[in-house]
Design a protein around this motif. Sequence first.
Motif, PDB file in Angstrom:
ATOM      1  N   HIS A   1      -6.408   2.068   4.550  1.00 43.31           N
ATOM      2  CA  HIS A   1      -6.381   1.707   3.126  1.00 43.31           C
ATOM      3  C   HIS A   1      -6.240   2.967   2.269  1.00 43.31           C
ATOM      4  O   HIS A   1      -6.998   3.192   1.320  1.00 43.31           O
ATOM      5  CB  HIS A   1      -7.641   0.928   2.724  1.00 43.31           C
ATOM      6  CG  HIS A   1      -7.714  -0.425   3.345  1.00 43.31           C
ATOM      7  ND1 HIS A   1      -8.356  -1.491   2.747  1.00 43.31           N
ATOM      8  CD2 HIS A   1      -7.226  -0.921   4.520  1.00 43.31           C
ATOM      9  CE1 HIS A   1      -8.273  -2.559   3.516  1.00 43.31           C
ATOM     10  NE2 HIS A   1      -7.587  -2.218   4.612  1.00 43.31           N
TER      11      HIS A   1
ATOM     12  N   PHE B   1      -4.866   3.458  -4.059  1.00 42.83           N
ATOM     13  CA  PHE B   1      -5.237   2.443  -3.072  1.00 42.83           C
ATOM     14  C   PHE B   1      -6.710   2.563  -2.686  1.00 42.83           C
ATOM     15  O   PHE B   1      -7.470   1.588  -2.740  1.00 42.83           O
ATOM     16  CB  PHE B   1      -4.327   2.574  -1.856  1.00 42.83           C
ATOM     17  CG  PHE B   1      -4.391   1.434  -0.885  1.00 42.83           C
ATOM     18  CD1 PHE B   1      -5.186   0.319  -1.125  1.00 42.83           C
ATOM     19  CD2 PHE B   1      -3.638   1.457   0.288  1.00 42.83           C
ATOM     20  CE1 PHE B   1      -5.231  -0.731  -0.227  1.00 42.83           C
ATOM     21  CE2 PHE B   1      -3.673   0.411   1.190  1.00 42.83           C
ATOM     22  CZ  PHE B   1      -4.476  -0.681   0.927  1.00 42.83           C
TER      23      PHE B   1
ATOM     24  N   PRO C   1      -4.147  -2.861  -3.010  1.00 47.39           N
ATOM     25  CA  PRO C   1      -2.990  -2.002  -2.716  1.00 47.39           C
ATOM     26  C   PRO C   1      -2.240  -1.567  -3.967  1.00 47.39           C
ATOM     27  O   PRO C   1      -2.058  -2.338  -4.914  1.00 47.39           O
ATOM     28  CB  PRO C   1      -2.105  -2.887  -1.830  1.00 47.39           C
ATOM     29  CG  PRO C   1      -3.019  -3.932  -1.290  1.00 47.39           C
ATOM     30  CD  PRO C   1      -4.042  -4.167  -2.343  1.00 47.39           C
TER      31      PRO C   1
ATOM     32  N   ALA D   1       1.776   1.021  -1.292  1.00 49.83           N
ATOM     33  CA  ALA D   1       1.233   0.310  -0.133  1.00 49.83           C
ATOM     34  C   ALA D   1       1.865  -1.070  -0.001  1.00 49.83           C
ATOM     35  O   ALA D   1       2.124  -1.533   1.112  1.00 49.83           O
ATOM     36  CB  ALA D   1      -0.288   0.185  -0.275  1.00 49.83           C
TER      37      ALA D   1
END
Length: 312
Positions: free
Chosen positions: A169, A176, A182, A186
């Motif tokens: 992540h 993010f 996100p 991402a």
Amino acid sequence: MYNNFKKSFKGEELKRLFWRAASTYNVNKHLRMMAEIQRVHPKKGHDETPYEWLSKIPSHQWVRCFFPNRTKCDVVVNNISESFNSYILEARELPVIQMFEWMRRKIMARIQVKREGMERFKGIVCPNIMKKIDTQTALSRNCHAIWGSGETYEVMHGLDNHVVVLDEHHCSCGMFQMVGYPCCHAIAAMGFHRKEVEDYVNSYLKKDVYLRVYSHSINPIPGMHDFEESSLGKVSAPKVKIGVGRPKKKRIRDGNDIGGTSGPRKGLTHTCSICGELGHNKAGHNKHRRQSEFEDEGVPPSPSILISSSSI
């Protein structure tokens, strides 16, 4: 903080650089903004520079990219306290006990409304977070993801390149891991392998955790007529010094606030409630109408005619 900053350092350029330095998710971008502040306002004599003033304040207290990632919160303004002050405005002039009772009833009802509203929601991620994800999804259309290896991707966004590691992540832009949902880079990487965005949203931002937060409730209580008599005697009310003039309920707005009667009106466009046209209000409708008639005839109106027409 900015209100204190602008007392000594004025100018639109410094204001722009200050907010860019404070609101960025990326440490390197913050350092570049600080270097730009130092360049725009260099050292002269013994006077303190904006760079020196900002450097004395710990970065984790005002710079977004230095906030702890565990909180999943990127708020750099005090809108929460401003909203709460506006929320309890009606109760602030009540006596102490009545004020707390007013606040208790409002919060009791708010908890129930929030819980019931989320129970009816059919999604997995909270609706406000989904709106933010939709915004990032729209931005991801301008991103191009290149698969590196495993869960690692290189994402090109305009002239910038960012590294995304989905299983951690993490994105090199810093957003993010900070906010818990996100970023556009991402999402572009997820689209490469058609992954679900909801699977990469932090649990703090999902419906089940929201319901756990609002699972408690404040129980209703009877009024003061059912209170038991205390054996400790009555408490005397404190002495109150009444000031001169009408007591103020609202705080004094400054130049950074938008709206309100005392806020800045520069740049606002008036709309007439009579004809619906822009550029004038109801009070100036007659003057605008007369001036338009003269312009249609090709004759410039004289000041005396405009003055007399405004009194019609």
